[in-house]
Design a protein around this motif. Structure first.
Motif, PDB file in Angstrom:
ATOM      1  N   ILE A   9       0.888  -1.534  -0.305  1.00 43.75           N
ATOM      2  CA  ILE A   9      -0.632   0.347   0.170  1.00 43.75           C
ATOM      3  C   ILE A   9       0.880   1.326  -0.158  1.00 43.75           C
ATOM      4  CG2 ILE A   9      -0.280   0.545   2.736  1.00 43.75           C
ATOM      5  CD1 ILE A   9      -3.239   1.105  -0.049  1.00 43.75           C
ATOM      6  N   ASP A  10       1.879   1.223   1.053  1.00 41.70           N
ATOM      7  CA  ASP A  10       3.068   2.890   0.781  1.00 41.70           C
ATOM      8  C   ASP A  10       3.411   2.989  -0.347  1.00 41.70           C
ATOM      9  OD1 ASP A  10       2.115   2.982   3.485  1.00 41.70           O
ATOM     10  OD2 ASP A  10       3.706   1.095   3.601  1.00 41.70           O
ATOM     11  N   TYR A  11       3.911   1.212  -1.678  1.00 45.42           N
ATOM     12  CA  TYR A  11       4.000   1.541  -3.005  1.00 45.42           C
ATOM     13  C   TYR A  11       2.909   2.168  -3.605  1.00 45.42           C
ATOM     14  CZ  TYR A  11       9.007  -0.640  -1.299  1.00 45.42           C
ATOM     15  OH  TYR A  11       9.432  -1.697  -0.912  1.00 45.42           O
ATOM     16  N   VAL A  12       2.107   1.822  -3.166  1.00 50.68           N
ATOM     17  CA  VAL A  12       1.004   2.530  -4.446  1.00 50.68           C
ATOM     18  C   VAL A  12       1.213   3.932  -4.551  1.00 50.68           C
ATOM     19  CG1 VAL A  12      -2.155   2.204  -4.689  1.00 50.68           C
ATOM     20  CG2 VAL A  12      -0.507   0.320  -4.223  1.00 50.68           C
ATOM     21  N   VAL A  13       0.849   4.075  -2.961  1.00 48.11           N
ATOM     22  CA  VAL A  13       0.172   5.569  -2.498  1.00 48.11           C
ATOM     23  C   VAL A  13       1.040   6.141  -2.702  1.00 48.11           C
ATOM     24  CG1 VAL A  13      -0.692   7.049  -0.544  1.00 48.11           C
ATOM     25  CG2 VAL A  13      -0.691   4.834  -0.500  1.00 48.11           C
ATOM     26  N   VAL A  14       2.346   6.106  -2.492  1.00 48.39           N
ATOM     27  CA  VAL A  14       3.645   6.846  -3.107  1.00 48.39           C
ATOM     28  C   VAL A  14       3.585   7.413  -4.342  1.00 48.39           C
ATOM     29  CG1 VAL A  14       5.727   6.906  -3.364  1.00 48.39           C
ATOM     30  CG2 VAL A  14       5.228   6.292  -1.122  1.00 48.39           C
ATOM     31  N   ALA A  15       3.600   6.123  -5.537  1.00 50.88           N
ATOM     32  CA  ALA A  15       3.547   6.244  -6.623  1.00 50.88           C
ATOM     33  C   ALA A  15       2.224   6.648  -7.277  1.00 50.88           C
ATOM     34  CB  ALA A  15       3.464   4.787  -7.231  1.00 50.88           C
ATOM     35  N   LEU A  16       0.904   6.504  -6.856  1.00 52.42           N
ATOM     36  CA  LEU A  16      -0.143   7.516  -6.610  1.00 52.42           C
ATOM     37  C   LEU A  16       0.054   8.749  -7.390  1.00 52.42           C
ATOM     38  CD1 LEU A  16      -3.019   7.440  -7.846  1.00 52.42           C
ATOM     39  CD2 LEU A  16      -3.428   7.608  -5.685  1.00 52.42           C
ATOM     40  N   TYR A  17       0.653   9.729  -5.821  1.00 50.97           N
ATOM     41  CA  TYR A  17       1.192  10.249  -5.597  1.00 50.97           C
ATOM     42  C   TYR A  17       1.944  11.195  -6.559  1.00 50.97           C
ATOM     43  CZ  TYR A  17       1.945  14.667  -2.243  1.00 50.97           C
ATOM     44  OH  TYR A  17       1.282  15.685  -2.042  1.00 50.97           O
ATOM     45  N   MET A  18       3.151  10.558  -7.231  1.00 49.44           N
ATOM     46  CA  MET A  18       4.423  10.961  -7.556  1.00 49.44           C
ATOM     47  C   MET A  18       3.724  11.110  -9.034  1.00 49.44           C
ATOM     48  SD  MET A  18       7.657   8.630  -5.778  1.00 49.44           S
ATOM     49  CE  MET A  18       8.346   8.991  -7.587  1.00 49.44           C
ATOM     50  N   PHE A  19       2.261   9.947  -9.351  1.00 49.70           N
ATOM     51  CA  PHE A  19       2.323   9.952 -10.991  1.00 49.70           C
ATOM     52  C   PHE A  19       1.694  11.104 -10.991  1.00 49.70           C
ATOM     53  CE2 PHE A  19      -1.647   9.081 -13.205  1.00 49.70           C
ATOM     54  CZ  PHE A  19      -1.075   8.539 -14.627  1.00 49.70           C
ATOM     55  N   ILE A  20       0.118  11.699  -9.773  1.00 47.74           N
ATOM     56  CA  ILE A  20      -0.229  12.909 -10.443  1.00 47.74           C
ATOM     57  C   ILE A  20       0.544  14.026 -10.068  1.00 47.74           C
ATOM     58  CG2 ILE A  20      -1.966  14.436  -8.776  1.00 47.74           C
ATOM     59  CD1 ILE A  20      -3.391  11.876  -7.584  1.00 47.74           C
ATOM     60  N   GLY A  21       1.361  14.125  -9.738  1.00 50.84           N
ATOM     61  CA  GLY A  21       2.713  15.142  -9.585  1.00 50.84           C
ATOM     62  C   GLY A  21       3.306  15.030 -11.398  1.00 50.84           C
ATOM     63  N   ALA A  22       3.633  13.760 -11.566  1.00 46.82           N
ATOM     64  CA  ALA A  22       4.462  13.856 -13.442  1.00 46.82           C
ATOM     65  C   ALA A  22       3.265  14.991 -14.226  1.00 46.82           C
ATOM     66  CB  ALA A  22       4.599  12.378 -13.256  1.00 46.82           C
ATOM     67  N   PHE A  23       1.953  14.283 -13.871  1.00 45.26           N
ATOM     68  CA  PHE A  23       0.406  14.085 -14.880  1.00 45.26           C
ATOM     69  C   PHE A  23       0.539  15.789 -14.805  1.00 45.26           C
ATOM     70  CE2 PHE A  23      -3.570  14.981 -15.557  1.00 45.26           C
ATOM     71  CZ  PHE A  23      -3.969  14.496 -16.866  1.00 45.26           C
ATOM     72  N   ILE A  24       0.544  16.341 -13.873  1.00 45.27           N
ATOM     73  CA  ILE A  24       0.629  18.033 -14.051  1.00 45.27           C
ATOM     74  C   ILE A  24       1.743  18.427 -14.775  1.00 45.27           C
ATOM     75  CG2 ILE A  24       0.575  19.622 -12.446  1.00 45.27           C
ATOM     76  CD1 ILE A  24      -0.194  18.278 -10.116  1.00 45.27           C
ATOM     77  N   TRP A  25       2.894  18.016 -14.457  1.00 42.19           N
ATOM     78  CA  TRP A  25       3.859  19.004 -15.431  1.00 42.19           C
ATOM     79  C   TRP A  25       3.933  18.627 -16.366  1.00 42.19           C
ATOM     80  CZ3 TRP A  25       7.856  16.127 -17.727  1.00 42.19           C
ATOM     81  CH2 TRP A  25       8.952  17.229 -18.695  1.00 42.19           C
ATOM     82  N   VAL A  26       3.851  16.840 -17.404  1.00 42.63           N
ATOM     83  CA  VAL A  26       3.166  16.636 -18.885  1.00 42.63           C
ATOM     84  C   VAL A  26       2.116  17.267 -19.014  1.00 42.63           C
ATOM     85  CG1 VAL A  26       2.713  14.566 -20.587  1.00 42.63           C
ATOM     86  CG2 VAL A  26       4.317  14.096 -18.431  1.00 42.63           C
TER      87      VAL A  26
END
Length: 162
Positions: A9-26
């Protein structure tokens, strides 16, 4: 607390948070979304993300490695979102949508202080006093209520003033 290591779950939550950040940048870099939508997603990530973690993920934040990961993410968020403050595309009626750059870092620090305070004074882990937060196998004590209320007030002040 029984758990002491990182779980899926920690990997999922961190990955989701980072994915949203990367999505904003892209989305911003390649103009995939309208700027208003990008601003709203940035606001949800930097304002709503730390609040959600504080209220619903706090049991996982007791694990030192998990807290360290979120602390490092908070530093990166502070650095990268702070760069957007001077960009007029992120301006809002009351500042910028990048004004919430310190929220994740502040939340981790506040949680760590509250957890330490609870352990020192009650010899119990800090537990969030909300009906929807995960609970330990114990009753809430008065300090849990006080720290939950204080945490929400402090996070609100930090999020709106700093």
């Amino acid at each position: 607390m029984n758990e002491t290591r990182i779980d899926k779950i920690d990997y999922v939550v961190v990955a989701l948070y980072m994915f949203i950040g990367a999505f904003i940048w892209v989305s911003y870099k390649f103009s995939l979304l309208r700027q208003e939508n990008i601003n709203m997603i940035l606001l949800a990530l930097t304002f709503g993300g730390p609040f959600s973690l504080f209220l619903m993920y706090y049991k996982r934040l007791r694990i030192p490695t998990v807290s360290l990961i979120w602390f490092v993410l908070g530093i990166f968020q502070w650095y990268f979102v702070d760069q957007l403050k001077s960009n007029p595309d992120f301006n809002s009626a009351i500042g910028t949508f990048a004004d919430y750059d310190l929220n994740l870092l502040a939340m981790i620090i506040i949680f760590t202080v509250f957890r330490t305070l609870s352990l020192l004074t009650t010899k119990q882990e800090f537990m969030m006093a909300t009906w929807f937060s995960p609970k330990d196998n114990r009753k809430l004590n008065p300090l849990d209520y006080i720290l939950t209320f204080a945490g929400l007030i402090i996070l609100t002040i930090v999020m709106t003033e700093i």
